[in-house]
Structure formats: C-alpha cells, structure tokens
Design a protein around this motif. Structure first.
Motif, PDB file in Angstrom:
ATOM      1  N   MET A   1     -28.603  -7.464  79.018  1.00  0.00           N
ATOM      2  CA  MET A   1     -29.334  -6.341  78.523  1.00  0.00           C
ATOM      3  C   MET A   1     -28.859  -5.991  77.204  1.00  0.00           C
ATOM      4  O   MET A   1     -29.689  -5.495  76.349  1.00  0.00           O
ATOM      5  N   ILE A   2     -27.710  -6.199  76.828  1.00  0.00           N
ATOM      6  CA  ILE A   2     -27.361  -5.970  75.502  1.00  0.00           C
ATOM      7  C   ILE A   2     -27.710  -7.099  74.489  1.00  0.00           C
ATOM      8  O   ILE A   2     -28.172  -6.825  73.300  1.00  0.00           O
TER       9      ILE A   2
ATOM     10  N   ALA B   1     -24.511   2.353  76.287  1.00  0.00           N
ATOM     11  CA  ALA B   1     -24.681   2.701  77.812  1.00  0.00           C
ATOM     12  C   ALA B   1     -24.256   1.177  78.598  1.00  0.00           C
ATOM     13  O   ALA B   1     -23.609   1.217  79.612  1.00  0.00           O
ATOM     14  N   TRP B   2     -24.950   0.074  78.031  1.00  0.00           N
ATOM     15  CA  TRP B   2     -24.853  -1.243  78.718  1.00  0.00           C
ATOM     16  C   TRP B   2     -23.196  -1.587  78.279  1.00  0.00           C
ATOM     17  O   TRP B   2     -22.828  -2.367  79.231  1.00  0.00           O
TER      18      TRP B   2
ATOM     19  N   GLY C   1     -27.407   1.139  69.427  1.00  0.00           N
ATOM     20  CA  GLY C   1     -27.890   2.655  69.818  1.00  0.00           C
ATOM     21  C   GLY C   1     -27.433   3.167  71.128  1.00  0.00           C
ATOM     22  O   GLY C   1     -26.271   2.538  71.449  1.00  0.00           O
ATOM     23  N   ILE C   2     -27.855   4.471  71.514  1.00  0.00           N
ATOM     24  CA  ILE C   2     -27.182   4.809  72.830  1.00  0.00           C
ATOM     25  C   ILE C   2     -27.485   4.056  73.965  1.00  0.00           C
ATOM     26  O   ILE C   2     -26.527   3.703  75.121  1.00  0.00           O
TER      27      ILE C   2
END
Length: 163
Positions: free
Chosen positions: A70-71, A6-7, A1-2
């Motif tokens: 984070m991913i 971003a990450w 997703g978005i």
C-alpha cells in the motif's frame, strides 16, 4: 501524506505483533518444559496475542507486507496506456490495466502470501491443522480454542471468500 503514515503505522503494528507472537510462544514452550506453567497448562499457546488469533505471527506478517504494497502502490501507478485506442468501456479498462501493470504485479506478493498463510492456517495446503488436531483434539479446551479463536485476523475467517 497522512495515508502513507497510517500504512507505516500498520507496518509497525504488524512488526510488533509478529515479534510478540514469537516471543510469547517461545516463553510458553519454555514454561511447559521447566514446569513453571503448572501441570494443568494446555500444550498449545493460547495466551497473549495467541488468545486473539491462532496464528498472530501470520497476521503480523500479512500486516507488514500488505502495508509495504500500500505504501509503494501510489509510486507505481500510471495513467492509462495511450497505445490502447478506443473509447468503449472495455478498451478504457484495458488501457488502465495496461498502464498500471506494475501495481498489479506488486499485488501478486501480498495475495500469494495471504493464500499461502491462510492455506497453512486452515490445513488447505499443509497438514498443520490436521497435525494439531491429532495432538490436541481430545482436549475439550483445544476444541473450544479452535472453534472460538479466528485462524489469522480477529473478526475474519482465514479465507473471507469461503462459505
């Protein structure tokens, strides 16, 4: 997703920042050796990304490994551990922690890296800051750079929990 994208962007930015820091510092050192920076150039690199951080290579590295965590964190997350019984808040919290042990284990890497790099940047773990102070400390321009340029991330102290 978005959010994942971003990450990935944060990872790419970290990669670019770390690479730029290494290339700029090498070019600066070569410029000092060959005299192309002039006789008044400071002995430390404080231009390019080094103008915004005393350790931009650390910032880039932390951005990359933080984004990897984070991913991957959503794929590691699980629900509460059903083997932990009870409806009280402490038992539900324990159930959630036990169910997400993989996420907690994965968080150790970025936390350790932050601790290591911020410790090096501030001299808490190594004598790097003390060594730089011994080499450049008598130069008022160094004192200004040290006092006005953040150790790792612009806008943040090396250890945000320090007083």
């Amino acid at each position: 997703g978005i959010v994942g994208k971003a990450w990935v962007g944060v990872f790419a930015a970290g990669f670019v920042i770390e690479g730029m820091a290494d290339v700029q510092k090498l070019a600066y050192k070569n410029g000092l050796k060959d005299g192309s920076l002039g006789p008044d150039a400071p002995l430390w690199c404080g231009t390019g990304v080094w103008e915004y951080s005393q350790h931009p290579n650390y910032a880039g590295n932390l951005m990359m490994w933080g984004s990897v965590f984070m991913i991957s964190a959503p794929a590691l997350m699980r629900g509460p551990d059903a083997s932990v019984g009870g409806k009280s808040m402490p038992m539900r919290a324990l159930s959630l922690v036990r169910g997400n042990r993989a996420v907690l284990a994965a968080a150790v890497g970025p936390i350790f890296l932050w601790t290591l790099l911020s410790g090096q940047a501030t001299g808490a773990l190594t004598d790097a800051a003390e060594s730089a102070e011994a080499r450049y400390g008598s130069d008022p321009a160094w004192q200004n750079y040290r006092e006005t340029t953040p150790p790792i991330f612009p806008g943040l102290p090396a250890n945000p929990w320090a007083k």
